[in-house]
Enzyme design. Structure first.
Site, PDB file in Angstrom:
ATOM      1  N   LYS A 104       0.823  -1.218   0.000  1.00  0.00           N
ATOM      2  CA  LYS A 104       0.000   0.000   0.000  1.00  0.00           C
ATOM      3  C   LYS A 104       0.850   1.259   0.000  1.00  0.00           C
ATOM      4  O   LYS A 104       2.036   1.236   0.310  1.00  0.00           O
ATOM      5  CB  LYS A 104      -0.966  -0.025   1.200  1.00  0.00           C
ATOM      6  N   ARG A 122      -3.460 -10.069   5.185  1.00  0.00           N
ATOM      7  CA  ARG A 122      -3.742 -10.140   3.750  1.00  0.00           C
ATOM      8  C   ARG A 122      -2.522  -9.653   2.987  1.00  0.00           C
ATOM      9  O   ARG A 122      -2.034  -8.556   3.242  1.00  0.00           O
ATOM     10  CB  ARG A 122      -4.957  -9.260   3.460  1.00  0.00           C
TER      11      ARG A 122
HETATM   12  C1  PT1 Z   1      -7.778  -4.667   3.336  1.00  0.00           C
HETATM   13  C2  PT1 Z   1      -8.025  -4.670   1.928  1.00  0.00           C
HETATM   14  C3  PT1 Z   1      -9.060  -5.521   1.457  1.00  0.00           C
HETATM   15  N1  PT1 Z   1      -7.339  -3.896   1.063  1.00  0.00           N
HETATM   16  C4  PT1 Z   1      -9.465  -6.263   3.639  1.00  0.00           C
HETATM   17  N2  PT1 Z   1      -9.755  -6.309   2.331  1.00  0.00           N
HETATM   18  C5  PT1 Z   1      -7.643  -3.923  -0.247  1.00  0.00           C
HETATM   19  N3  PT1 Z   1     -10.166  -7.056   4.507  1.00  0.00           N
HETATM   20  C6  PT1 Z   1      -8.668  -4.759  -0.709  1.00  0.00           C
HETATM   21  C7  PT1 Z   1      -3.041   2.250  -0.982  1.00  0.00           C
HETATM   22  O1  PT1 Z   1      -3.051   3.107  -0.083  1.00  0.00           O
HETATM   23  O2  PT1 Z   1      -6.854  -3.884   3.866  1.00  0.00           O
HETATM   24  N4  PT1 Z   1      -8.500  -5.456   4.147  1.00  0.00           N
HETATM   25  N5  PT1 Z   1      -9.351  -5.542   0.132  1.00  0.00           N
HETATM   26  C8  PT1 Z   1      -6.873  -3.041  -1.205  1.00  0.00           C
HETATM   27  N6  PT1 Z   1      -7.157  -1.671  -0.966  1.00  0.00           N
HETATM   28  C9  PT1 Z   1      -6.164  -0.678  -1.014  1.00  0.00           C
HETATM   29  C10 PT1 Z   1      -6.261   0.436  -0.189  1.00  0.00           C
HETATM   30  C11 PT1 Z   1      -5.079  -0.817  -1.850  1.00  0.00           C
HETATM   31  C12 PT1 Z   1      -5.249   1.379  -0.163  1.00  0.00           C
HETATM   32  C13 PT1 Z   1      -4.074   0.132  -1.869  1.00  0.00           C
HETATM   33  C14 PT1 Z   1      -4.138   1.242  -1.009  1.00  0.00           C
HETATM   34  O3  PT1 Z   1      -2.146   2.150  -1.817  1.00  0.00           O
END
Ligand code: PT1
Length: 258
Positions: free
Chosen positions: A204, A238
């Site tokens: 992230k 995850r």
């Molecule tokens: C998470 C999650 C998810 N993250 C759960 N499911 C994502 N339970 C998808 C960035 O800042 O943390 N928990 N499903 C992916 N989402 C992101 C959010 C991807 C922020 C990248 C960022 O780069």
């Protein structure tokens, strides 16, 4: 929990896994690398991502879930907020519903309960398209904790058994770097009612901000955060990089159990 994105705009795979064969192959690799869950997602929820329609999401994820189910001992998780996708995924063999909207969409609570699946309830401020524009909290830890407690209570009231639920603070979902770091330091306080905590930190932008590295160079920072989360009590991590993350967490577990 290994990440299996089945989206063309996925931040981690450049759309390489849009074809079902390749997605299934990658899911099986994640399982071999030690993932207990394979999280299949057809709606990108990264910052800025647009919503996708139900038919498109079904077309992306259901064939993959059908083929992974039975081909691996890992539990198949479906990363969705849509009741139609929850129902179809459960029929196709999913055992966990991972909902970044914590079953707040109309019909989602009922669909999840009737599916018989376990559920991951995640905190998000706003919606993916706009959530990073101006995240704001008076007290991020108590607000996220109160939200997760409210959603867990809604599930219990709807008839979910407590041992079918996990909660997730939603790193990067309507949070500044400082919000994310505060939540990680206070992770233990997010589940006072004993529910296991899930975290997603892998690749992230918070890792990018801490290391200065682009998406392809965030493995070490991501593993470091996974280890920290585990030491702060996280039970499910995850990750895109399952082999490296599992190895790090196994070493940590061995020391803690010695
Ligand atoms: C998470 C999650 C998810 N993250 C759960 N499911 C994502 N339970 C998808 C960035 O800042 O943390 N928990 N499903 C992916 N989402 C992101 C959010 C991807 C922020 C990248 C960022 O780069």
């Amino acid at each position: 929990m290994g990440v299996l994105n089945v989206t063309p705009d996925s931040f981690s795979d450049g759309g390489r896994f849009l074809d079902t064969d390749a997605a299934v192959r990658h899911g099986l690799i994640l399982a071999e690398e030690g993932a207990a869950f394979i999280d299949v997602g057809g709606e990108s929820t990264r910052p800025g991502a647009a919503a996708v329609g139900v038919e498109q999401e079904l077309r992306r994820v259901i064939p993959v879930i059908e083929r992974l189910h039975g081909a691996t001992a890992a539990v198949i998780s479906v990363d969705t907020s849509k009741p139609e996708v929850m129902r179809a995924a459960a029929r196709a063999g999913a055992g966990l519903i991972n909902d970044v909207r914590a079953l707040r969409e109309a019909g989602a609570l009922d669909a999840a309960r009737l599916s018989g699946c376990a559920v991951c309830l995640m905190h998000m401020q706003g919606e993916p398209r706009t959530m990073q524009l101006a995240p704001a909290y008076e007290d991020v830890v108590s607000e996220v904790r109160a939200f997760l407690a409210e959603r867990a209570e809604a599930c219990r009231a709807a008839g979910f058994a407590a041992d079918r639920l996990t909660v997730d603070p939603g790193f990067g979902f309507g949070k500044t770097l400082e919000h994310n770091l505060t939540l990680l330091r206070h992770l233990r306080e997010l589940s006072q009612d004993g529910l296991p905590v899930t975290v997603g930190l892998s690749r992230k932008s918070m890792v990018g901000k801490l290391t200065g590295h682009p998406e392809g160079g965030r493995l070490l920072g991501s593993v470091a955060l996974a280890v920290m989360a585990a030491l702060e009590g996280a039970r499910i991590v995850r990750s895109h990089d399952v082999a490296a993350t599992v190895e790090a967490l196994r070493v940590v577990a061995a020391v803690r159990e010695s």
